[in-house]
Every structure is written in C-alpha cells, then in structure tokens.
Design a protein around this motif. Structure first.
Motif, short mmCIF file in Angstrom:
data_model
loop_
_atom_site.label_atom_id
_atom_site.label_comp_id
_atom_site.label_asym_id
_atom_site.label_seq_id
_atom_site.Cartn_x
_atom_site.Cartn_y
_atom_site.Cartn_z
N SER A 1 0.79 -1.24 -0.24
CA SER A 1 0.12 -0.12 0.01
C SER A 1 0.83 1.38 0.10
CB SER A 1 -1.03 -0.07 1.18
OG SER A 1 -0.42 -0.22 2.46
N GLY A 2 1.78 1.26 -0.80
CA GLY A 2 2.57 2.40 -0.95
C GLY A 2 3.18 3.34 -0.03
N PHE A 3 2.67 4.46 0.06
CA PHE A 3 3.10 5.43 1.02
C PHE A 3 2.29 5.15 2.26
CE2 PHE A 3 -0.07 7.64 -1.40
CZ PHE A 3 -0.73 8.29 -0.43
N VAL A 4 1.08 4.43 2.33
CA VAL A 4 0.46 4.19 3.40
C VAL A 4 0.94 2.99 4.30
CG1 VAL A 4 -1.82 4.24 4.49
CG2 VAL A 4 -1.31 5.20 2.31
#
Lengths: 226, 226
Positions: free
Chosen positions: B147-150
């Motif tokens: 979830s990428g930057f999260v």
C-alpha cells in the motif's frame, strides 16, 4: 439535490456481454481489463499508485441502466430462490447503479492515454469508470468479518474441452479465461437443463457449452462475427 | 455522457465541521454515525444486511465540492511535503468527489425512516449517501497487499485533559470520541506551533486544544453555540 458524475475513463474488458462475467472481482484471475483514462487525466493523476497492489474501481453498471432498480433482488448465491434487500447485495440493479470492484493492479502505462492494466476483472467491456482509489489494508482488510449469506468462494464447476473444436488455437491466457469464467457457473439461477447450450461472447470468441451436474463441457468455439 | 446520482440517504455524524474528522474510517471507533435512508427505501431494501459486520458507504464529499479537484494532492501521511496523484490517494479533492468508507454496522432500525447505526465513522454531518453495499471478506480482505506510502495506522498523540474545564459533564462516549479524534492529530500538515490553539466542533461541543511534541492538551470545552 442530485449530483452529476462524469466518467474519468473506460474499461476495456474481454467480457463483451453480461452473460458470463465473473460475479465478483478476483474470482477469474485470467480476466484482464485495461482502464483507459480520459485525456485530461495525465501521468500526474496516478503518481504513486504503482506502489499499491490493489485498486478500488468505482464504475457505472451501464449495461443495466435501462432495467432500473428494485428494493429486493434474488442473489445467485441463494440459488435465486430467496430475496434480499438490494443494499445487502452487490446486485447491479441498485439505485444510482454504482459498482465497486477490487482489482489487482498489474502495471500502469503513463502514455497518452494513461492505462491501468488490472487482473481479476468483473467488468463489462465499455464500462464507464468514475473513480479509482488505492486499497489500504490496515483500514479495509477485515478477514473475520461476518458476511451473511455470502460465505467464501462459490464452488467451481469442472470444465472439460471437447476435442477438435480448435481450442489449440487459443492463447494460454484466453483458454484460461474461458475455463475460469465457465467454472464460475454463469447460468441464471434456477436453470438446470443439461441439454441446454449456453453461448458466451468472451475475448474475441463465441463459446458454446453445456452443464451437467458439476461439469461443464465446451462444445464449440468460433471467432466472434464482426 | 454524464450520469445523475440521487442520494439514497444522509449521514448524521458528530463531526460538524471538516477539521478534526478522522482521516480514515475505523480509526476513531467512538465516532458513531447514523445513516438515515430516504423514505422511498423501505425495510425491504436492507433485508439481510444485519448479518454483515461491515458496510461500504459510498458518498459525496459535499464539504469540498466548491473546492474542485486536482491532478496531484499532498497526503497528510507524507507530512504535506510530497505530492501524489489524486488517484493514489483517498483525498476528497477528486473528480466526481466520490467517497468510500468501510464502517462497522452496529444495528439497523427498520422504522420510517430506515436507520443504519455505524461506528468508526469519518463522515461530515449531513453527508449525502449514494450507495450501501455489504463487505465480502473473501473478495475484499487482502491483508498482505502492498500500500505504497500508507503503511499501517498513523501514530497517535497522547491526549491529556486539563482539570476544571467541565470534562466530568461529558458522557463516556463523547469524551472518548473527543480524545480519539484529537489523538489522530488533526493539524494541517506542516503546522507545528505549540502555542497555537485549535478549535474543533464535535458532537455538541466546541473543544480547544494545543499540541506540543506528541502530546495534545484539551484546554477548554463549551457547548456549541446554537
């Protein structure tokens, strides 16, 4: 008060007709769809999205708009025998005809137009896409949530290909796509007529099959007439 | 081609203004919202929904409609320093202003109107609801998705209540709601001014607090002026 929604893009999908579309996303992993964004959405609009495994696709069930909606519907999971409230189902026959699919994001092509290649699609070709959001597991993964009449994946049919119908000309992915789609048992609820021949338009093929007990047999295959 | 969306109901929420709303659903469990369906949706429309633990709420970010949308936004999770594509975020400043929240369904009241009581809400009071769908874990729970930057829940602030401000008059749930909401650190990105007093209108209170390091102090509390 009403709101006007303008599609942000369109789905290109191997499902050319409603019959045969997987009933949930992710059930047919071989179903690859491409979401093509409208030109005003540039590479900027998806920056950072490639680092997410899954995307939420919000769309319009455009294939059933003229069929309207109903307070209650008969979910296929209940054999079409029992009615449930439309908001307790994922039926397309819902107010506003808004759909929501969790698709696996395979890759993004940031050309003109921007294209998102996804797998596990359950979208009709030409579906208007109205939003894309990243999947956030710490918020949205609830593995133990109770889910009423929907319990786990539906049982799949065994799929057998009759000989000499030209299946050897199919690409591995197309053959997989057809097998996986038929394995989901696309028959309308209630129907259990072994002699009945079902016709599915999928990818660029018209596929004919029959279903007896838990086995489906593909009996004919021809390129879709243009 | 555009589509007209007509709300199916309205959210009643303790969040009376944008400032202070949890940035994702589920982070503030004490945030209870009631979704009131329009009269044309009867008890039939939700039959069977009570057997699901979670519901997807599709809504319109009506509080930011006049602020428009942007190709790129600055997610609070990146300290407001870095821009991401709007479709890689859950920003309300998106085309079509469609929101999606997974809320815990506590109970359904099938009177006139039909009311869904939910917790973990991140909805502004008065939010127009455009769809409700049941959560299906075998399709939608992907605990290991990238979830990428999260990555996981944001770190919470410690919340301290100053004495003699009347906190003893609050119900346990309201006190919890205020504490949990402030613990999420509602400050706009970039801001780190210990002397600054933030004002939050929540439930029926106007709450004042300051934040220094990782600790928030509630310094004043008064009923919201009518």
């Amino acid at each position: 008060m009403t709101y006007t929604i303008t599609p942000i893009g369109t789905a290109r999908s191997p499902y050319k007709q409603k019959f045969g579309i997987a009933r949930q996303p992710g059930l047919v992993s071989a179903a690859k769809a491409c979401i093509e964004l409208n030109p005003k959405f540039t590479a900027d609009s998806v920056r950072g999205l490639e680092d997410f495994d899954y995307v939420w696709i919000s769309f319009i069930f455009h294939g059933v708009l003229d069929e309207g909606w109903a307070q209650m519907v008969r979910p296929p999971r209940l054999g079409g025998k029992q009615k449930m409230g439309v908001f307790a189902t994922r039926s397309p026959h819902r107010p506003n005809h808004l759909g929501l699919s969790l698709l696996k994001l395979e890759r993004i092509e940031t050309g003109k137009p921007v294209r998102l290649y996804c797998s596990g699609a359950d979208l009709l070709d030409g579906t208007p896409i109205v939003d894309i959001k990243p999947y956030i597991p710490f918020v949205e993964s609830k593995p133990d949530a109770a889910s009423g009449f929907v319990s786990g994946k539906p049982v799949e049919l065994e799929v057998v290909w009759q000989e000499n119908i030209g299946a050897e000309n199919l690409s591995a992915n197309t053959k997989n796509l057809i097998s996986q789609s038929i394995a989901q048992d696309p028959r309308p609820a209630y129907q259990n007529i072994p002699e009945r021949i079902y016709v599915m338009n999928i990818a660029d093929y018209e596929v004919r099959f029959q279903i007896e007990e838990n086995r489906a047999t593909v009996i004919d295959l021809s390129p879709t007439p243009l």
